[in-house]
Design an enzyme around this catalytic site. Structure first.
Site, PDB file in Angstrom:
ATOM      1  N   CYS A  87     142.051  23.146  35.413  1.00  0.00           N
ATOM      2  CA  CYS A  87     142.795  23.739  35.972  1.00  0.00           C
ATOM      3  C   CYS A  87     143.604  23.109  37.106  1.00  0.00           C
ATOM      4  CB  CYS A  87     142.149  24.662  37.185  1.00  0.00           C
ATOM      5  SG  CYS A  87     142.041  25.839  35.985  1.00  0.00           S
ATOM      6  N   HIS A 124     145.493  27.127  43.781  1.00  0.00           N
ATOM      7  CA  HIS A 124     145.608  27.221  42.308  1.00  0.00           C
ATOM      8  C   HIS A 124     144.629  29.048  42.086  1.00  0.00           C
ATOM      9  CE1 HIS A 124     144.163  27.866  38.019  1.00  0.00           C
ATOM     10  NE2 HIS A 124     142.386  27.700  38.288  1.00  0.00           N
ATOM     11  N   ASN A 139     143.542  34.022  36.039  1.00  0.00           N
ATOM     12  CA  ASN A 139     143.001  32.807  36.586  1.00  0.00           C
ATOM     13  C   ASN A 139     143.980  32.364  34.720  1.00  0.00           C
ATOM     14  OD1 ASN A 139     142.230  30.167  36.073  1.00  0.00           O
ATOM     15  ND2 ASN A 139     140.216  29.927  36.699  1.00  0.00           N
TER      16      ASN A 139
END
Length: 344
Positions: free
Chosen positions: A108, A250, A280
């Site tokens: 990520c 993020h 996500n």
């Protein structure tokens, strides 16, 4: 400098009330724990390279004044194959010829790592313009019985052009902070499929092919590492937290985002979030959030923007930049997916 950004998510939204009944969750439960209302899933037969192509195609089509692309960097934790890398096939599919192309695997944190790598390659004089794509299809990795990951992750891709520029120009990439801690490598993992799993000569168990995450421990590391990285970077560029126009973390889950912003000292109204609609999306989350914010007119030329991310590895990173120009935007919805494009 950051020249332009675009995003793509596949198909129609999958709202919380359409999650598997066997998970025993409802909309209120998911929103309370994650802040997510829906996510997108790639259709059967659709892989990371396909989503990357969609985002990159729209970016390049929406940036007609941009020069040629000299290299391609793809940040992904879900490559089309363990070998070879997905980026060369992406470059060929885009008609970019024999430009260098490579994958980077920082999970990520991949887009921030890729931004720093692209900046370095341009600043060195090696290339003039780099296509950076963050794309992940986490749905291919999810254990159908694991609701903790299933409610959080979505599929998507975001693309950006990083090009040479002059000091002080809108879009200037000012500084980066990157880090890793391999002692936590087992906190976010897909155990099967790599050389480690194959080294004992036994066929991997089916369960080893699924994404695994130790949620509570990851939460603690994510908040600590992103907070520390942001503080270091703000000191480096000489920004007070109150001077940050937009904070783009993020898009992991809402609790993590709020905790980091609060510790860094950034007011909630200056936090750019997109996860309520897409979940996500791994390496795609920051460029998707940027493209969405630009499309809504939130980002303005010259705005001070702080990015930060945390992912498996463990890896983390932050970037400080000034937003390019005054964005012109295009947004469409079709049966094939949802497009967000913002170009300088």
């Amino acid at each position: 400098m950051l020249e332009s950004v675009a995003g793509w998510v596949p198909g129609e939204p999958v709202p919380n009330d359409r999650l598997p009944a066997g998970w025993g969750v409802d909309d209120a439960w998911v929103r309370r724990r994650t802040g997510i209302g829906s996510r997108h899933r790639a259709a059967p037969g659709t892989a990371t390279g396909d989503l990357a192509f969609e985002a990159a195609s729209r970016l390049l089509a929406g940036s007609p004044a941009a020069g040629p692309v000299d290299a391609v960097v793809l940040a992904t934790a879900t490559p089309d194959n363990p070998c070879p890398a997905t980026a060369p096939a992406l470059a060929a599919r885009l008609g970019l010829g024999t430009v260098p192309a490579l994958d980077i695997a920082a999970v990520c944190s991949g887009f921030v790592y890729g931004l720093a790598l692209s900046h370095g390659l341009v600043a060195s004089g090696l290339y003039e313009r780099i296509l950076l794509v963050g794309a992940d299809v986490y749905s291919t990795w999810l254990d159908p019985d694991d609701r903790s990951a299933g409610v959080v992750f979505g599929d998507g891709a975001g693309a950006a052009l990083v090009a040479a520029g002059r000091t002080g120009d809108p879009g200037e990439l000012l500084a980066f902070d990157l880090g890793s801690d391999g002692t936590g490598h087992d906190l976010i993992t897909v155990p099967g499929g790599g050389a480690r799993a194959r080294a004992d000569g036994k066929p991997p168990a089916l369960s080893d092919a699924y994404f695994r995450m130790q949620g509570q421990t990851v939460y603690q590391h994510a908040v600590e590492r992103m907070t520390g990285s942001c503080r270091l970077l703000l000191d480096q560029v000489g920004w007070d937290p109150a001077e940050v126009d937009h904070f783009v973390p993020h898009q992991a889950n809402a609790r993590i985002l709020r905790a980091v912003a609060d510790r860094v000292g950034i007011a909630p109204q200056r936090c750019v979030t997109h996860l309520e609609r897409v979940g996500n999306t791994g390496a795609a989350s920051i460029p998707l959030a940027l493209a969405d914010a630009a499309g809504r007119g939130v980002l303005r030329g010259g705005n001070r923007v702080l990015l930060t991310a945390f992912g498996g590895g463990l890896t983390w990173g932050s970037a400080a930049l000034r937003w390019p120009g005054t964005p012109q935007t295009h947004s469409t919805i079709s049966t094939e997916g949802t497009q967000h494009v913002a170009v300088r």
